[in-house]
Design an enzyme around this catalytic site. Structure first.
Site, PDB file in Angstrom:
ATOM      1  N   THR A 182       1.545  -2.691  17.159  1.00 40.00           N
ATOM      2  CA  THR A 182       1.856  -3.474  15.760  1.00 40.00           C
ATOM      3  C   THR A 182       2.594  -4.617  16.581  1.00 40.00           C
ATOM      4  OG1 THR A 182       1.993  -1.745  14.481  1.00 40.00           O
ATOM      5  CG2 THR A 182       3.323  -3.488  13.995  1.00 40.00           C
ATOM      6  N   GLY A 212       1.448   2.995   7.001  1.00 45.76           N
ATOM      7  CA  GLY A 212       2.599   3.031   7.820  1.00 45.76           C
ATOM      8  C   GLY A 212       3.861   2.712   7.324  1.00 45.76           C
ATOM      9  N   ASP A 213       4.799   2.509   8.261  1.00 44.07           N
ATOM     10  CA  ASP A 213       6.183   2.099   7.947  1.00 44.07           C
ATOM     11  C   ASP A 213       6.043   0.419   8.091  1.00 44.07           C
ATOM     12  OD1 ASP A 213       5.618   2.116  10.975  1.00 44.07           O
ATOM     13  OD2 ASP A 213       7.482   1.239  11.162  1.00 44.07           O
ATOM     14  N   GLY A 236       4.620   5.645  12.847  1.00 47.86           N
ATOM     15  CA  GLY A 236       5.171   5.066  11.285  1.00 47.86           C
ATOM     16  C   GLY A 236       5.617   6.257  10.574  1.00 47.86           C
TER      17      GLY A 236
HETATM   18  N1  ASP Z   1       4.167   1.720  13.139  1.00 48.39           N
HETATM   19  C1  ASP Z   1       2.951   1.628  13.025  1.00 48.39           C
HETATM   20  C2  ASP Z   1       2.278   2.429  12.244  1.00 48.39           C
HETATM   21  O1  ASP Z   1       2.834   3.637  12.065  1.00 48.39           O
HETATM   22  C3  ASP Z   1       2.221   1.281  14.444  1.00 48.39           C
HETATM   23  C4  ASP Z   1       2.703   0.685  15.386  1.00 48.39           C
HETATM   24  O2  ASP Z   1       3.959   0.250  15.425  1.00 48.39           O
HETATM   25  O3  ASP Z   1       2.090   0.177  16.458  1.00 48.39           O
HETATM   26  O4  ASP Z   1       1.354   1.971  11.446  1.00 48.39           O
END
Ligand code: ASP
Length: 315
Positions: A182, A212-213, A236
């Site tokens: 991300t 996700g988050d 996430g």
């Molecule tokens: N936080 C992101 C998710 O869970 C993944 C990431 O940080 O690469 O979608």
């Protein structure tokens, strides 16, 4: 002090896993995004514009799991999440599960400025993107052999993978070569205004419209001039449950923690106790910044008017 911080994901990033060519490519990708975003701040532009510019650059780079480099879903598609928040007035815009949008962060920005809403998803968000004349791309724009192979390796299983994997994750595929790709940016401009943004393709082999988050205000993204601007990366599901970004802000607001104390408490204590892996970037209105992660590494970079300039990824 003006400051821009960016990240390109946290995870199991160790010297043993990186070739000199990969190191050079990441260095270049992060440096370009940092330069693009910092140029905005240097010419007196806003934190919001700076964050947007930096994230567009990262989204256009196939190295990162956002925009062009987004991972494959269970159905072999690309469903992206993004959010942007303005710390000067707590305005926010977010999108989830959007497809064929070249730059989801620009759509999040349109949502914030012109939709009358905060959070749009799926086909409705796509309809709004059409209205706002955002740029659409065909599915093959996202094709990337490495991510395709990662997906092929697990698509017939119930495993999902965070842009590579994690042994601790329930349902995650066994593969030590994992990272959370991300992207995000946080900035403090010359007026002391803060902004935060995050953009992601989510997880390889994700299904059921998993979100996700990253696009959830308060979990993966948050900005408030009175406290800090935060962009997260990591598993996430844990970041959602821990409401990470807002928790950091609350520790500053209600408990008087410093930026570093607040980040360390949430990432290195609370998240670790829950079994959640990842990290965040943070900046406050004084232009101070923090890189905080509990994984082996995090792709990151910072530049500020104090003369600080750094690109790094190992712990
Ligand atoms: N936080 C992101 C998710 O869970 C993944 C990431 O940080 O690469 O979608």
């Amino acid at each position: 002090m003006i400051t821009l911080c960016i990240h390109g994901g946290a995870g199991n990033i160790t010297p043993a896993m990186m070739t000199p060519e990969q190191e050079a490519a990441y260095h270049q990708g992060l440096s370009e995004a940092l330069a693009a975003g910092y140029a905005v701040l240097e010419s007196g532009g806003s934190a919001m514009d700076s964050v947007t510019r930096a994230i567009v650059s990262l989204e256009n780079n196939p190295l990162f799991n956002a925009g062009r480099g987004s991972v494959f879903t269970k159905k072999g598609l690309h469903e992206m999440d993004a959010a942007l928040m303005d710390g000067s007035n707590l305005a926010a815009g977010a999108v989830a599960g959007v497809r064929n949008i070249k730059n989801p962060i620009l759509l999040a920005r349109e949502v914030m400025l012109h939709s009358g809403h905060v959070f749009l998803s799926g086909s409705g968000a796509g309809e709004f993107a059409l209205n706002q004349k955002l740029e659409f791309v065909a599915d093959d724009y996202y094709f990337n052999k490495e991510r395709y192979d990662q997906w092929i390796a697990i698509r017939d299983s119930d495993f999902y993978q965070l842009d590579h994997k994690d042994d601790n994750l329930k349902g995650a595929a066994p593969n030590p070569d994992y990272k959370f790709g991300t992207v995000g940016a946080v900035a403090c401009d010359a007026s002391g205004n803060l902004a935060a943004g995050t953009s992601t393709g989510g997880m390889t082999n994700k299904r059921f419209g998993r979100i996700g988050d990253s696009p959830v205000v308060g979990s993966g993204t948050y900005a408030n001039n009175a406290t800090c601007a935060i962009s997260c990366t990591g598993h996430g599901e844990f970041f959602l449950r821990a409401v990470v970004a807002y928790d950091v802000s609350c520790l500053i607001e209600y408990k008087g923690f410093t930026l570093q104390q607040a980040c360390d408490e949430v990432i290195k204590n609370k998240l670790v106790a829950m079994g959640g892996e990842g990290g965040l970037i943070a900046v406050n209105a004084a232009g101070d910044h923090q890189f905080c992660f509990n994984s082996a590494g995090m792709y990151r970079a910072v530049r500020s008017s104090s003369g600080l300039s750094e690109v790094a990824w190992y712990g």
